[in-house]
Design a protein around this motif. Structure first.
Motif: not given
Length: 244
Positions: A43, A48, A232
């Protein structure tokens, strides 16, 4: 060569490139592990971004996590296709993305005495300052320092905690994570955002690297225009964080 065999070989040659282009393209990416950006579990903000730009159906992304000194070596010797988290002006043999992924803010751990008299980055003048290997803050900070680097953040924090050095440049989450492992109770003081610089993703200086960069630049611009890139960033860094 008789005509039937020749036609069969031509048919095979024309079919093979179509099969090759339909298979996912492999990318070897190297990066250091940074909390919130390239977490060990896959992660993070950087990861991402990669997932959106290089989706699984078209790309086979292989990521190796290594110390930054190793990351720079692999990219410099074209043993990786892409690497994450490079400062503007880094001398590594590589091609940079057209736009920065973010503006990086480095933090600093100081002795209590240094913290009391802190007056910005100029306070590091002729002080003993350390950072992780290949971070090379001395090339980006225009202040004369007794600068050194180490492969162990914990050892550096122990030194500043004991007063053997004046400061350690790194990132607050990483330094706090190591604080519990100190040999003595924590004494050092962390001050945030003492040094800022643009951060880029970098690509190998070869034809594959050029093609990957061209694709990356187009897709990153789309993410920026749509607001997805900033969304994000705020998801991982904080709701009020400003990427640039």
């Amino acid at each position: 060569m008789n005509r039937p065999i020749k036609c069969f070989l031509l048919l095979c040659l024309s079919w093979f490139p179509l099969q090759s282009t339909s298979a996912p393209q492999t990318i070897h990416i190297v990066t250091e592990s940074w909390l919130g950006y390239t977490n060990e579990d896959g992660s993070g903000f950087y990861f991402d971004v990669l997932k959106q730009i290089f989706p699984d159906e078209n790309w086979q992304v292989e990521i190796d996590i290594a110390p930054f000194s190793r990351v720079r070596y692999l990219l410099n010797h074209e043993r990786a296709d892409m690497a994450l988290g490079f400062y503007a002006g880094d001398t590594t043999k590589a091609i940079y993305s057209d736009q920065p992924i973010e503006v990086d803010s480095a933090d600093i751990a100081l002795t209590p005495e240094m913290a009391k008299n802190w007056d910005g980055i100029e306070s590091l003048s002729f002080k003993k300052v350390q950072a992780m290997l290949k971070y090379r803050y001395d090339e980006f900070i225009d202040v004369p320092m007794y600068y050194g680097e180490s492969s162990s953040l914990l050892e550096m924090l122990d030194r500043v905690n004991r007063g053997h050095i004046d400061a350690v440049l790194d990132y607050k989450p990483s330094m706090l994570a190591k604080a519990a492992e100190l040999s003595e109770p924590r004494q050092f003081v962390i001050i945030e955002n003492v040094f800022r610089t643009e951060i880029y993703f970098a690509f190998a200086l070869n034809e594959k690297g050029k093609l990957l960069k061209a694709h990356f630049d187009i897709e990153l611009q789309k993410m920026s225009d749509s607001g997805e890139l900033d969304r994000l960033f705020r998801q991982y860094v904080g709701p009020d964080a400003n990427r640039l």
